[in-house]
Design a protein around this motif. Structure first.
Motif, PDB file in Angstrom:
ATOM      1  N   UNK A 111       0.832  -1.208   0.000  1.00  0.00           N
ATOM      2  CA  UNK A 111       0.000   0.000   0.000  1.00  0.00           C
ATOM      3  C   UNK A 111       0.867   1.260   0.000  1.00  0.00           C
ATOM      4  N   UNK A 112       1.913   1.268   0.837  1.00  0.00           N
ATOM      5  CA  UNK A 112       2.823   2.411   0.874  1.00  0.00           C
ATOM      6  C   UNK A 112       3.532   2.589  -0.461  1.00  0.00           C
ATOM      7  N   UNK A 113       3.883   1.474  -1.098  1.00  0.00           N
ATOM      8  CA  UNK A 113       4.526   1.526  -2.412  1.00  0.00           C
ATOM      9  C   UNK A 113       3.598   2.196  -3.424  1.00  0.00           C
ATOM     10  N   UNK A 114       2.323   1.783  -3.425  1.00  0.00           N
ATOM     11  CA  UNK A 114       1.357   2.364  -4.364  1.00  0.00           C
ATOM     12  C   UNK A 114       1.195   3.859  -4.126  1.00  0.00           C
ATOM     13  N   UNK A 115       1.121   4.269  -2.865  1.00  0.00           N
ATOM     14  CA  UNK A 115       0.958   5.690  -2.544  1.00  0.00           C
ATOM     15  C   UNK A 115       2.181   6.500  -2.975  1.00  0.00           C
ATOM     16  N   UNK A 116       3.384   5.985  -2.723  1.00  0.00           N
ATOM     17  CA  UNK A 116       4.602   6.692  -3.112  1.00  0.00           C
ATOM     18  C   UNK A 116       4.725   6.806  -4.629  1.00  0.00           C
ATOM     19  N   UNK A 117       4.453   5.695  -5.340  1.00  0.00           N
ATOM     20  CA  UNK A 117       4.566   5.698  -6.806  1.00  0.00           C
ATOM     21  C   UNK A 117       3.534   6.637  -7.414  1.00  0.00           C
ATOM     22  N   UNK A 118       2.296   6.608  -6.902  1.00  0.00           N
ATOM     23  CA  UNK A 118       1.243   7.481  -7.427  1.00  0.00           C
ATOM     24  C   UNK A 118       1.585   8.954  -7.220  1.00  0.00           C
ATOM     25  N   UNK A 119       2.328   9.246  -6.171  1.00  0.00           N
ATOM     26  CA  UNK A 119       2.745  10.620  -5.902  1.00  0.00           C
ATOM     27  C   UNK A 119       3.853  11.053  -6.873  1.00  0.00           C
ATOM     28  N   UNK A 120       4.719  10.104  -7.250  1.00  0.00           N
ATOM     29  CA  UNK A 120       5.843  10.430  -8.124  1.00  0.00           C
ATOM     30  C   UNK A 120       5.501  10.452  -9.618  1.00  0.00           C
ATOM     31  N   UNK A 121       4.546   9.629 -10.062  1.00  0.00           N
ATOM     32  CA  UNK A 121       4.242   9.515 -11.490  1.00  0.00           C
ATOM     33  C   UNK A 121       3.883  10.854 -12.150  1.00  0.00           C
ATOM     34  N   UNK A 122       3.030  11.704 -11.544  1.00  0.00           N
ATOM     35  CA  UNK A 122       2.713  12.979 -12.217  1.00  0.00           C
ATOM     36  C   UNK A 122       3.934  13.872 -12.438  1.00  0.00           C
ATOM     37  N   UNK A 123       4.999  13.685 -11.649  1.00  0.00           N
ATOM     38  CA  UNK A 123       6.210  14.489 -11.805  1.00  0.00           C
ATOM     39  C   UNK A 123       7.227  13.833 -12.736  1.00  0.00           C
ATOM     40  N   UNK A 124       6.837  12.733 -13.380  1.00  0.00           N
ATOM     41  CA  UNK A 124       7.734  12.010 -14.285  1.00  0.00           C
ATOM     42  C   UNK A 124       8.111  12.907 -15.465  1.00  0.00           C
TER      43      UNK A 124
END
Length: 141
Positions: free
Chosen positions: A96-109
């Motif tokens: 769950x923490x992985x999903x939250x961190x990745x979802x936060x980073x993807x828009x800044x890709x």
């Protein structure tokens, strides 16, 4: 007799489908985190890059698909814990923490800058559709 190969056993790694963090999908369609924290249409490459940024080993599997949406190909396998059970990144102890961190980073890709433009279109015109909906009543004979 089992032989230990130098290639890591990715079968034990966590699977992350893009749908899990897609804000345009519903819970029933497969989203796993809340809409406010999810991002729009993430790709496997973006998710993989974000996992690399978080210092987590990952593998992109292009030939796989999410069972509920088998037209969207690809998934990412991520190693949260090493073979000895210690965490690769102490900030990310769970899936769950992985999903939250990745979802936060993807828009800044870096490859995402052109995709964020359509959000500034005026959508609150108000004259598009009345708020009245629902079932139509059947005429009784």
């Amino acid at each position: 007799m089992e032989s230990q190969s130098p290639v890591p056993n990715i079968k034990k790694w966590v699977v992350l489908y893009p749908i899990y963090i897609n804000s345009k999908k519903t819970i029933a369609e497969g989203r796993r985190i809340c809409v406010t924290k999810a991002c729009e249409y993430p790709t496997c490459v973006e998710i993989g890059d974000c996992c690399g940024h978080l210092k987590l080993p990952y593998a992109i599997e292009i030939d796989k698909a999410y069972p509920r949406d088998f037209m969207q190909r690809g998934r990412v396998r991520v190693q949260l814990k090493r073979e000895d059970g210690t965490l690769n990144n102490p900030a990310i102890p769970s899936r769950k923490q992985l999903m939250l961190h990745v979802a936060e980073l993807v828009p800044r890709h870096p490859g995402r800058t052109k995709k964020q433009e359509p959000a500034s279109t005026p959508s609150s015109s108000g004259a598009s559709k009345s708020g009245k909906g629902g079932k139509k009543k059947r005429a009784q004979s």
